[in-house]
Design a protein around this motif. Sequence first.
Motif, PDB file in Angstrom:
ATOM      1  N   ALA A 257       0.580  -1.449   0.232  1.00 65.18           N
ATOM      2  CA  ALA A 257       0.094  -0.216  -0.196  1.00 65.18           C
ATOM      3  C   ALA A 257       0.805   1.410  -0.435  1.00 65.18           C
ATOM      4  O   ALA A 257       0.544   2.285  -0.670  1.00 65.18           O
ATOM      5  N   VAL A 258       1.609   1.208   1.180  1.00 64.66           N
ATOM      6  CA  VAL A 258       3.050   2.512   1.289  1.00 64.66           C
ATOM      7  C   VAL A 258       3.387   2.499  -0.676  1.00 64.66           C
ATOM      8  O   VAL A 258       3.701   3.636  -1.110  1.00 64.66           O
ATOM      9  N   GLY A 259       3.678   1.229  -1.385  1.00 67.78           N
ATOM     10  CA  GLY A 259       4.404   1.689  -2.274  1.00 67.78           C
ATOM     11  C   GLY A 259       3.613   1.855  -3.278  1.00 67.78           C
ATOM     12  O   GLY A 259       4.095   3.338  -4.551  1.00 67.78           O
ATOM     13  N   LEU A 260       2.340   1.462  -3.444  1.00 69.49           N
ATOM     14  CA  LEU A 260       1.504   2.117  -4.519  1.00 69.49           C
ATOM     15  C   LEU A 260       1.111   3.496  -4.189  1.00 69.49           C
ATOM     16  O   LEU A 260       0.332   4.558  -4.946  1.00 69.49           O
ATOM     17  N   GLY A 261       1.037   3.802  -2.991  1.00 68.52           N
ATOM     18  CA  GLY A 261       0.358   5.802  -2.637  1.00 68.52           C
ATOM     19  C   GLY A 261       2.069   6.365  -2.783  1.00 68.52           C
ATOM     20  O   GLY A 261       1.525   7.156  -3.539  1.00 68.52           O
ATOM     21  N   ILE A 262       2.989   6.069  -3.103  1.00 71.82           N
ATOM     22  CA  ILE A 262       4.251   6.767  -3.805  1.00 71.82           C
ATOM     23  C   ILE A 262       4.065   6.634  -4.931  1.00 71.82           C
ATOM     24  O   ILE A 262       3.934   7.322  -5.958  1.00 71.82           O
ATOM     25  N   VAL A 263       3.471   5.613  -6.164  1.00 73.51           N
ATOM     26  CA  VAL A 263       3.033   5.140  -7.426  1.00 73.51           C
ATOM     27  C   VAL A 263       1.776   6.613  -7.798  1.00 73.51           C
ATOM     28  O   VAL A 263       2.203   7.589  -7.971  1.00 73.51           O
ATOM     29  N   ASP A 264       0.558   6.320  -6.583  1.00 70.87           N
ATOM     30  CA  ASP A 264      -0.301   7.309  -6.853  1.00 70.87           C
ATOM     31  C   ASP A 264       0.368   9.167  -6.515  1.00 70.87           C
ATOM     32  O   ASP A 264      -0.526   9.488  -7.381  1.00 70.87           O
TER      33      ASP A 264
ATOM     34  N   LEU B 101      -8.114   1.249  -5.233  1.00 72.60           N
ATOM     35  CA  LEU B 101      -8.603  -0.246  -6.183  1.00 72.60           C
ATOM     36  C   LEU B 101      -7.627  -1.353  -4.746  1.00 72.60           C
ATOM     37  O   LEU B 101      -8.041  -2.907  -5.180  1.00 72.60           O
ATOM     38  N   PHE B 102      -6.038  -2.051  -4.617  1.00 71.39           N
ATOM     39  CA  PHE B 102      -5.611  -2.615  -3.946  1.00 71.39           C
ATOM     40  C   PHE B 102      -6.580  -2.685  -2.216  1.00 71.39           C
ATOM     41  O   PHE B 102      -6.248  -3.541  -2.139  1.00 71.39           O
ATOM     42  N   ALA B 103      -6.877  -1.761  -1.868  1.00 70.01           N
ATOM     43  CA  ALA B 103      -6.890  -1.335  -0.816  1.00 70.01           C
ATOM     44  C   ALA B 103      -8.636  -2.069  -1.132  1.00 70.01           C
ATOM     45  O   ALA B 103      -8.643  -3.113  -0.001  1.00 70.01           O
ATOM     46  N   LEU B 104      -9.027  -1.934  -1.903  1.00 68.75           N
ATOM     47  CA  LEU B 104     -10.671  -2.782  -2.158  1.00 68.75           C
ATOM     48  C   LEU B 104     -10.532  -4.312  -2.189  1.00 68.75           C
ATOM     49  O   LEU B 104     -11.158  -5.109  -1.779  1.00 68.75           O
ATOM     50  N   ALA B 105      -9.601  -4.269  -3.079  1.00 71.02           N
ATOM     51  CA  ALA B 105      -9.267  -5.852  -3.474  1.00 71.02           C
ATOM     52  C   ALA B 105      -8.773  -6.452  -2.367  1.00 71.02           C
ATOM     53  O   ALA B 105      -8.524  -8.045  -2.295  1.00 71.02           O
TER      54      ALA B 105
ATOM     55  N   LEU C 272      -9.524  -6.294   0.811  1.00 69.29           N
ATOM     56  CA  LEU C 272     -10.361  -5.836   2.036  1.00 69.29           C
ATOM     57  C   LEU C 272     -11.306  -7.235   3.016  1.00 69.29           C
ATOM     58  O   LEU C 272     -11.113  -7.895   4.084  1.00 69.29           O
ATOM     59  N   ILE C 273     -11.669  -7.568   1.882  1.00 70.53           N
ATOM     60  CA  ILE C 273     -11.826  -9.197   2.257  1.00 70.53           C
ATOM     61  C   ILE C 273     -10.865  -9.773   2.703  1.00 70.53           C
ATOM     62  O   ILE C 273     -11.306 -10.182   4.498  1.00 70.53           O
ATOM     63  N   PRO C 274      -9.921  -9.904   2.438  1.00 67.23           N
ATOM     64  CA  PRO C 274      -9.405 -10.961   2.593  1.00 67.23           C
ATOM     65  C   PRO C 274      -8.467 -10.889   3.712  1.00 67.23           C
ATOM     66  O   PRO C 274      -8.209 -11.730   5.149  1.00 67.23           O
ATOM     67  N   GLY C 275      -8.689  -9.728   3.972  1.00 65.48           N
ATOM     68  CA  GLY C 275      -8.386  -9.201   5.380  1.00 65.48           C
ATOM     69  C   GLY C 275      -8.198  -8.905   6.431  1.00 65.48           C
ATOM     70  O   GLY C 275      -8.770  -9.060   7.538  1.00 65.48           O
ATOM     71  N   ILE C 276     -10.621  -9.247   6.442  1.00 57.35           N
ATOM     72  CA  ILE C 276     -11.117  -9.550   7.049  1.00 57.35           C
ATOM     73  C   ILE C 276     -10.995 -10.599   7.839  1.00 57.35           C
ATOM     74  O   ILE C 276     -11.647 -11.543   8.576  1.00 57.35           O
ATOM     75  N   SER C 277     -11.325 -11.659   6.619  1.00 56.80           N
ATOM     76  CA  SER C 277     -11.205 -13.344   7.046  1.00 56.80           C
ATOM     77  C   SER C 277     -10.353 -13.170   7.484  1.00 56.80           C
ATOM     78  O   SER C 277     -10.289 -14.283   7.742  1.00 56.80           O
ATOM     79  N   CYS C 278      -8.722 -13.377   7.202  1.00 60.64           N
ATOM     80  CA  CYS C 278      -7.869 -13.629   7.888  1.00 60.64           C
ATOM     81  C   CYS C 278      -7.614 -13.370   9.141  1.00 60.64           C
ATOM     82  O   CYS C 278      -7.226 -13.798  10.114  1.00 60.64           O
ATOM     83  N   ALA C 279      -8.130 -11.938  10.121  1.00 58.57           N
ATOM     84  CA  ALA C 279      -8.603 -11.674  11.141  1.00 58.57           C
ATOM     85  C   ALA C 279      -9.760 -12.506  11.861  1.00 58.57           C
ATOM     86  O   ALA C 279      -9.606 -12.493  12.412  1.00 58.57           O
ATOM     87  N   ALA C 280     -10.626 -12.609  11.224  1.00 56.99           N
ATOM     88  CA  ALA C 280     -11.723 -13.643  11.607  1.00 56.99           C
ATOM     89  C   ALA C 280     -10.805 -15.122  11.816  1.00 56.99           C
ATOM     90  O   ALA C 280     -10.902 -15.793  13.198  1.00 56.99           O
ATOM     91  N   ARG C 281      -9.800 -15.606  11.308  1.00 62.09           N
ATOM     92  CA  ARG C 281      -9.282 -17.132  11.474  1.00 62.09           C
ATOM     93  C   ARG C 281      -8.545 -16.848  12.306  1.00 62.09           C
ATOM     94  O   ARG C 281      -7.775 -18.145  12.906  1.00 62.09           O
ATOM     95  N   ARG C 282      -7.082 -15.565  12.561  1.00 65.30           N
ATOM     96  CA  ARG C 282      -6.933 -15.500  14.004  1.00 65.30           C
ATOM     97  C   ARG C 282      -7.524 -15.326  15.173  1.00 65.30           C
ATOM     98  O   ARG C 282      -7.070 -15.476  16.168  1.00 65.30           O
TER      99      ARG C 282
END
Length: 115
Positions: free
Chosen positions: A34-41, A52-56, A58-68
């Motif tokens: 995200a930082v790298g893409l922010g620099i590119v942006d 777009l990266f944050a949106l893509a 979002l669901i994997p982050g929530i599911s990984c946190a739920a599994r954690r």
Amino acid sequence: MDWFLLALKKYADFTGRSRRKEYWMFLLFNVLIAVGLGIVDGILGTVFIGGLFALATLIPGISCAARRLHDTGRSGWWLLISFVPLVGVLVVIYFLVLDSDAGDNAYGPNPKAAM
């Protein structure tokens, strides 16, 4: 990087358990990308690449946190407490840092034993 890809492969799998290493490595690589893409942006003068990266991720982050949370013996619904300002976020971070439940729990076998 394998941990990041593993979390992406389990894109919308809210069942089972994830080790601490899987969650925190996913978070680390997510932030670095995200930082790298922010620099590119910033260089290009756009905002949609990082968005777009944050949106893509979002669901994997929530599911990984739920599994954690499942790995610590808690329901994934505990993530909702993070909407309470400051205190809720600190409680969720505390739960995410805890060690795994030893042995099997209601959410499945211990992922450390599988490794």
